[in-house]
Design a protein around this motif. Structure first.
Motif, PDB file in Angstrom:
ATOM      1  N   THR A 192       0.830  -1.208   0.000  1.00  0.00           N
ATOM      2  CA  THR A 192       0.000   0.000   0.000  1.00  0.00           C
ATOM      3  C   THR A 192       0.866   1.259   0.000  1.00  0.00           C
ATOM      4  O   THR A 192       2.106   1.167  -0.061  1.00  0.00           O
ATOM      5  N   THR A 195      -1.128   5.186  -5.256  1.00  0.00           N
ATOM      6  CA  THR A 195      -2.344   5.098  -6.075  1.00  0.00           C
ATOM      7  C   THR A 195      -2.008   4.338  -7.347  1.00  0.00           C
ATOM      8  O   THR A 195      -0.988   4.619  -7.990  1.00  0.00           O
ATOM      9  N   ASP A 197      -1.949   3.968 -10.790  1.00  0.00           N
ATOM     10  CA  ASP A 197      -2.112   4.795 -11.986  1.00  0.00           C
ATOM     11  C   ASP A 197      -0.857   4.668 -12.825  1.00  0.00           C
ATOM     12  O   ASP A 197      -0.093   3.720 -12.652  1.00  0.00           O
TER      13      ASP A 197
END
Length: 410
Positions: A192, A195, A197
C-alpha cells in the motif's frame, strides 16, 4: 397344305385352338368326327372308343382352373359368399412414427487431445546481466503471482501478471502503462501507500523497497527489466531447459497455463462448425464427459508430409487449429493428458416438428413428402425440410401437426 391341316375348333368363349391332322386321325379312330360346317362333334360307333386326347384336355383344363383359383386366393382378389373370408391387402405401412416437437442440434464428433496447450518458451533477459542460476522450478510446478520463477545469485525473480514485459528501468518520476502494471501487481500482493495509476511516485518507491526486502533483494526502490517475469496469469512448468550453475541466458524453461484444455486439428470440411463461443462436449477415455467451449480458432494449415511420404493424400489436407476451454476442471478427473472425443454443437433449432429421416419420401420432380396415416388410410403430404440432426429431420407443411402418424417406408 391340305385344307384339314388348318381346321380348328372353338370353345364356348370364342378362344380358338388349332387341330392337327394327327388329332383328326385320332378322333376318327376313337369314333368322334369333327364337323367343319358347325364346329360340333358327332358320335360314330361307341365300341372300342379311345379317349386319350379328351382325357389330356380334361387334365389340362383342371390344372388351369386350379392355378387360376390359387392365384386369386393368393392375391385376395376375389370376394364371395363362401364360408371362408377373403384375404385383404394391408391398409397402411408396417412401421409408423409420430411427428414430434423437439429441439434439434446438428453436431459433429472429432478427435482431440486433452492437455495444457502448446507451451511457450521463457527466455532469460539478455544484455549485460551477469550472475549464476541458483534456483529453478520443477516440471509440473505451478507458479503464481509474486512467486519465484528462478533465482540468480540467490535473488528471486518473481512472476507478475500482465500483457507486456518490463522493457525499461522504472523509478520515481516514470510514467506509462508499465508503471500501472507494476502498481497493480504490488496492490494485488498487499502493498500500500500509493495510487494505482501511470505515475511512479515516492509512495510507489517505498512499496517497491518493501517488496524487494521480502524477496531478499537489494532495496533500491527501482525496478529493472530483468527483475521480474510477466505473464498473463499463473503458469505451469512444462519443461526446464536451463541448468543450475549456468548463466541466466537463453531459454530457461517452457510453460503453459494452469488449466487443462482441449486441442483439435479440425478438418476444414467442418470449418463452419466452429467459432469463438461454440459449445461442445468432451468425452474422456473412461466414458465420463465434460462441457467445453471454443476459445480460439486459428488459421488453416497444411500438415507437412512425413518422411517417405510422396506428399499426396491426407498429409496435404488442411486442418484448422482449435482450442477449447473446460470450465469445470473437476470433471476432467485426474487426467493430465489424454486422447478425447469432442462433439461440436454447430446449429440448434428449438421447438420444431421432426420425424425420423427414414420417413421422408422423394417426390417426382424434387422435394419430399411423408405418408400421413389417419383413419385407416394413407395420404402423401408434401413437406419442407429443415435441419438434419442425429437421424431426425425438421419438417413443416400443410396438415403436418404434432402427434401425426407417418409411415416408415421399407
Amino acid at each position: 397344305m391340305p385344307e384339314q391341316a388348318s381346321a380348328g375348333r372353338h370353345d364356348d368363349q370364342g378362344w380358338g385352338t388349332a387341330v392337327s391332322p394327327q388329332q383328326r386321325t385320332d378322333e376318327e379312330a376313337s369314333g368322334v368326327i369333327f364337323d367343319s360346317s358347325d364346329g360340333t362333334a358327332a358320335p360314330v360307333s361307341p365300341p372300342r372308343r379311345r379317349r386319350h386326347p379328351v382325357r389330356t384336355t380334361l387334365i389340362i383344363a383342371t390344372a388351369v382352373a386350379l392355378a387360376t383359383a390359387g392365384g386369386v386366393a393368393a392375391t385376395g382378389a376375389l370376394g364371395g359368399e363362401g364360408d371362408e373370408p377373403a384375404a385383404t391387402a394391408p391398409s397402411g405401412p408396417e412401421r409408423t412414427a409420430a411427428v414430434e416437437r423437439r429441439t434439434l442440434t446438428r453436431s459433429e464428433t472429432v478427435d482431440g487431445t486433452l492437455g495444457y496447450g502448446e507451451p511457450d518458451t521463457l527466455q532469460a533477459p539478455g544484455g549485460s546481466r551477469s550472475g549464476t542460476l541458483t534456483q529453478l522450478p520443477g516440471e509440473g510446478d505451478v507458479i503464481k503471482r509474486g512467486e519465484s520463477v528462478y533465482s540468480v545469485d540467490q535473488q528471486q525473480v518473481p512472476l507478475l501478471y500482465g500483457g507486456a514485459p518490463l522493457y525499461r528501468a522504472l523509478s520515481s518520476g516514470s510514467e506509462g502503462d508499465d508503471v500501472e502494471l507494476l502498481e497493480k501487481n504490488l496492490a494485488a500482493l498487499g502493498y500500500t501507500g500509493f495510487t494505482v495509476d501511470e505515475e511512479f511516485t515516492a509512495g510507489t518507491a517505498e512499496a517497491v523497497q518493501e517488496w524487494q526486502d521480502d524477496l531478499g533483494r537489494e532495496e533500491t526502490g527501482k525496478v529493472a527489466p530483468g527483475d521480474a517475469v510477466v505473464a498473463s496469469g499463473a503458469r505451469r512448468v512444462a519443461e526446464v531447459k536451463a541448468l543450475i550453475g549456468a548463466p541466466p541466458s537463453g531459454p530457461v524453461l517452457t510453460w503453459t497455463g494452469t488449466e487443462r484444455m482441449v486441442s483439435v486439428d479440425l478438418d476444414t470440411t467442418y470449418e463452419d462448425l466452429v467459432k469463438k463461443g461454440t459449445k461442445a462436449t468432451v468425452e474422456l477415455p473412461d466414458g465420463n464427459s465434460a462441457d467445453a467451449k471454443v476459445t480460439e480458432v486459428g488459421n488453416a494449415a497444411t500438415a507437412k508430409p512425413e518422411e517417405g511420404d510422396s506428399g499426396s493424400g491426407s498429409s496435404d489436407e488442411a486442418t484448422l487449429p482449435v482450442e477449447l476451454s473446460v470450465p469445470d476442471q473437476k470433471k476432467l478427473g485426474r487426467y493430465q493428458a489424454a486422447p478425447v472425443e469432442v462433439t461440436l454443437a454447430a446449429d440448434t433449432r428449438k421447438d420444431v416438428l421432426a420425424v425420423p429421416v427414414a420417413a421422408l419420401v422423394a417426390r417426382k420432380g424434387g422435394g419430399y413428402a411423408v405418408q400421413a396415416v389417419a383413419a385407416g388410410s394413407v395420404e402423401h403430404r408434401p413437406v419442407e425440410v429443415g435441419l438434419f440432426a442425429n437421424g431426425m429431420v425438421e419438417i413443416s407443411g400443410d396438415g403436418i401437426t404434432e402427434g401425426l402418424k407417418v409411415g416408415i417406408p421399407r
